[in-house]
Design an enzyme around this catalytic site. Structure first.
Site, PDB file in Angstrom:
ATOM      1  CD  GLU A 150     -77.123  70.555  39.512  1.00 35.27           C
ATOM      2  OE1 GLU A 150     -77.213  70.868  38.399  1.00 35.27           O
ATOM      3  OE2 GLU A 150     -76.907  70.463  40.491  1.00 35.27           O
ATOM      4  CG  ASP A 183     -78.546  70.223  34.416  1.00 38.58           C
ATOM      5  OD1 ASP A 183     -78.866  70.559  33.449  1.00 38.58           O
ATOM      6  OD2 ASP A 183     -79.175  69.432  35.571  1.00 38.58           O
ATOM      7  CG  HIS A 186     -78.805  74.513  36.051  1.00 39.50           C
ATOM      8  ND1 HIS A 186     -79.890  75.328  36.090  1.00 39.50           N
ATOM      9  CD2 HIS A 186     -78.872  73.670  36.066  1.00 39.50           C
ATOM     10  CE1 HIS A 186     -80.566  74.165  37.380  1.00 39.50           C
ATOM     11  NE2 HIS A 186     -79.934  73.244  36.903  1.00 39.50           N
ATOM     12  NE  ARG A 215     -84.488  70.852  35.063  1.00 38.84           N
ATOM     13  CZ  ARG A 215     -83.169  70.286  35.273  1.00 38.84           C
ATOM     14  NH1 ARG A 215     -81.825  68.899  34.891  1.00 38.84           N
ATOM     15  NH2 ARG A 215     -82.297  70.794  36.318  1.00 38.84           N
ATOM     16  CD  GLU A 244     -80.768  66.707  38.050  1.00 33.95           C
ATOM     17  OE1 GLU A 244     -80.301  66.605  39.185  1.00 33.95           O
ATOM     18  OE2 GLU A 244     -80.670  67.977  37.414  1.00 33.95           O
TER      19      GLU A 244
END
Length: 285
Positions: A150, A183, A186, A215, A244
């Site tokens: 990742e 992700d 990011h 997030r 996540e």
């Protein structure tokens, strides 16, 4: 393309244990998720055989998540390479026993550790990463598993921040035993055009994690989710979309991820809103 939607147990707790999984897994299945991300922060936190039986009974597809805490690194400067290789072998063994096909995480340096590098120093770091990752990739491929590396944003690592850097650093090793874990959090920070970055990884995306640009929950943020799913279609990715996020009590990740405040009215609300949004969006497409 319809994808299974999953959720990481980090949304609620850290570290994951047999006891917390026994409580969370039925809740997650009851919400309607079809997959679950299982962080293995340290060997022995949870029993993979016991977890596999539980998840099979709930029809939850597992993904094992590695946690790169202090000292874990596949480059010499940032930590203990042999111990990190041993840890990742533990993650692969857990994946095999629990019934997962992917082990995902930023498998190069501790999350939150950054340092400046010259061009020559970066070349050496990449060489170390390839050398130290190679035997693990071979072992994963031999067992029908894949490691998914990742890229993280610039505040969490200085090794691999973008999809382009990930593809370049891992190029000689990419294949059945190794891919990228993308992700959206990011991507939002580091990529000039996130959808183009996703398309550039076609054929090498082993796992995808999602969350809002803050997030928090997916769908009430500024991410262009229809465009993101279209890019994943074009890249040929039909795997899991794993939510996540974290609580501020996550000792391994929360400080590095700078989670200082609640991101929803409750963690259940964060998960349920994400699931509703992505389910509806996929149904419309």
């Amino acid at each position: 393309m319809q994808r299974t939607i999953g959720v990481n147990t980090w949304v609620w707790t850290s570290p994951l244990t047999d006891e917390s999984l026994a409580e969370l897994a039925p809740k997650i299945a009851g919400m309607g998720f079809g997959a679950i991300e299982l962080p293995l922060e340290n060997a022995g936190d949870w029993d993979a055989g016991r977890a596999g039986d539980l998840l099979a009974s709930l029809a939850l597809q597992p993904v094992v998540i590695g946690a790169m805490g202090p000292g874990r690194s596949l480059v010499d400067r940032a930590g203990n390479v042999p111990a990190t290789q041993a840890y990742l072998r533990t993650c692969l063994a857990a994946a095999r026993r629990v019934g997962a096909s992917v082990v995902a995480g930023p498998f190069y340096a501790p999350t939150g550790v950054t340092w400046r590098m010259t061009a020559d120093e970066r070349v050496e770091v990449v060489a170390q990463l390839r050398r130290n990752l190679a035997p693990l990739v071979d072992e994963a491929a031999a067992e029908g598993l894949a490691l998914a590396v990742e890229p993280l944003n610039r505040y969490e690592t200085s090794v691999i921040n973008t999809v382009e850097q990930g593809l370049d650093a891992l190029a000689p090793l990419l294949g059945s035993g190794l891919g990228l874990a993308l992700d959206t959090y990011h991507l939002n920070i580091e990529e000039k055009r996130p959808e183009a970055a996703i398309r550039s990884a076609a054929g090498h995306i082993a796992h995808v994690q999602v969350c809002g640009s803050d997030r928090g929950a997916v769908g009430d943020d500024h991410t262009d989710w229809p465009a993101t799913l279209a890019a994943l279609d074009d890249a040929g990715y039909g795997g899991i979309l794993g939510l996540e996020s974290f609580t501020g009590e996550n000792a391994t990740i929360a400080v590095a991820a700078s989670v200082w405040r609640p991101l929803a009215s409750s963690q259940d609300d964060l998960a349920e809103r994400t699931l509703r949004y992505l389910t509806a969006l996929q149904a419309q497409r």
